[in-house]
Design a protein around this motif. Sequence first.
Motif, PDB file in Angstrom:
ATOM      1  N   VAL A   1       0.714  -1.096  -0.127  1.00  0.00           N
ATOM      2  CA  VAL A   1      -0.215  -0.020  -0.104  1.00  0.00           C
ATOM      3  C   VAL A   1       0.893   1.255  -0.107  1.00  0.00           C
ATOM      4  CG1 VAL A   1      -1.723   1.377   1.470  1.00  0.00           C
ATOM      5  CG2 VAL A   1      -2.181  -1.217   1.057  1.00  0.00           C
ATOM      6  N   ALA A   2       2.034   1.107   0.718  1.00  0.00           N
ATOM      7  CA  ALA A   2       2.974   2.250   0.706  1.00  0.00           C
ATOM      8  C   ALA A   2       3.450   2.690  -0.524  1.00  0.00           C
ATOM      9  CB  ALA A   2       4.220   2.172   1.756  1.00  0.00           C
ATOM     10  N   ILE A   3       3.820   1.903  -1.291  1.00  0.00           N
ATOM     11  CA  ILE A   3       4.321   1.994  -2.746  1.00  0.00           C
ATOM     12  C   ILE A   3       3.287   2.464  -3.697  1.00  0.00           C
ATOM     13  CG2 ILE A   3       5.431   0.933  -4.740  1.00  0.00           C
ATOM     14  CD1 ILE A   3       6.781  -1.169  -2.647  1.00  0.00           C
ATOM     15  N   ILE A   4       2.008   1.606  -3.499  1.00  0.00           N
ATOM     16  CA  ILE A   4       0.827   2.086  -4.353  1.00  0.00           C
ATOM     17  C   ILE A   4       0.390   3.418  -4.293  1.00  0.00           C
ATOM     18  CG2 ILE A   4      -1.559   1.261  -5.018  1.00  0.00           C
ATOM     19  CD1 ILE A   4      -0.615  -1.478  -4.469  1.00  0.00           C
ATOM     20  N   GLN A   5       0.271   3.896  -3.102  1.00  0.00           N
ATOM     21  CA  GLN A   5      -0.446   4.951  -2.910  1.00  0.00           C
ATOM     22  C   GLN A   5       0.409   6.146  -3.244  1.00  0.00           C
ATOM     23  OE1 GLN A   5      -3.559   5.873  -2.149  1.00  0.00           O
ATOM     24  NE2 GLN A   5      -3.665   3.448  -2.230  1.00  0.00           N
ATOM     25  N   SER A   6       1.786   5.915  -3.103  1.00  0.00           N
ATOM     26  CA  SER A   6       2.840   7.111  -3.574  1.00  0.00           C
ATOM     27  C   SER A   6       2.590   7.021  -5.110  1.00  0.00           C
ATOM     28  CB  SER A   6       4.267   6.859  -2.965  1.00  0.00           C
ATOM     29  OG  SER A   6       4.586   5.323  -3.525  1.00  0.00           O
ATOM     30  N   TYR A   7       2.749   5.951  -5.736  1.00  0.00           N
ATOM     31  CA  TYR A   7       2.596   6.011  -7.276  1.00  0.00           C
ATOM     32  C   TYR A   7       1.314   6.486  -7.536  1.00  0.00           C
ATOM     33  CZ  TYR A   7       2.145   3.975 -11.743  1.00  0.00           C
ATOM     34  OH  TYR A   7       1.866   3.779 -13.235  1.00  0.00           O
ATOM     35  N   VAL A   8       0.043   6.318  -7.014  1.00  0.00           N
ATOM     36  CA  VAL A   8      -1.385   6.762  -7.234  1.00  0.00           C
ATOM     37  C   VAL A   8      -1.143   8.438  -7.000  1.00  0.00           C
ATOM     38  CG1 VAL A   8      -3.405   7.140  -6.723  1.00  0.00           C
ATOM     39  CG2 VAL A   8      -2.552   4.944  -6.868  1.00  0.00           C
TER      40      VAL A   8
END
Length: 224
Positions: free
Chosen positions: A204-211
């Motif tokens: 989630v930490a990676i996905i949310q920063s990417y989003v």
Amino acid sequence: MMTNLFSSFDPSTSIFNMPLNWSSVFLGLLFTPYILWAMPSRWVLLWTLITSTLHKEFKILLGPNNSSGTIMFVSLFSLIMFNNFLGLLPYVFTSTSHLAMTLSLALPLWTSFMIFGWVNHTKHMLAHLVPISTPSPLMPFMVLIEMVSNLIRPGTLAVRLAANMIAGHLLLTLLGSTGPSLQLGLLSLLILSQILLLLLESAVAIIQSYVFAVLSTLYASEVN
């Protein structure tokens, strides 16, 4: 025992009544000088591969005429991801779970995009308010809908990031607080579930920063 589940997000670390929680935002900067002078390790090569891939993707979104702006969105991605991962460490303040941090990132970006678009590309911004093939009677309503959807963009960016970080941390805190009252067999299941949740939170930490970075890039590409 915690009197409030959300108290785990309260800024409480201080020295001589000076709050130190927000200093965790700058901890990610400690990794940058190491990359510049030290021998490249596998982690450095992996991070270089990730940033170069993001540069190529953001360049496509922004267009060939605005490719120089990709470094800003890659830096935004790096800042958010570092803070998301630091929040997963024990007793480290999670700055991205607070709207004060997420709004401070989203609102200036959106404001600068809007000012640039309305000053330099006024006709283009007005055309965005009415989608193609909209019937004439519906045009005033579509203008209102597009204006509202445009105005809430910084809020949705900020709330999306903060809510996703808060949800996982609350679940980890809630499950962890039940540990002392469990038997040994259930405690092993609790530890296993906590490890799986940490893996999920890492994703989630990676996905949310990417989003966050991709949506900011798309908002920037609309004003050109």
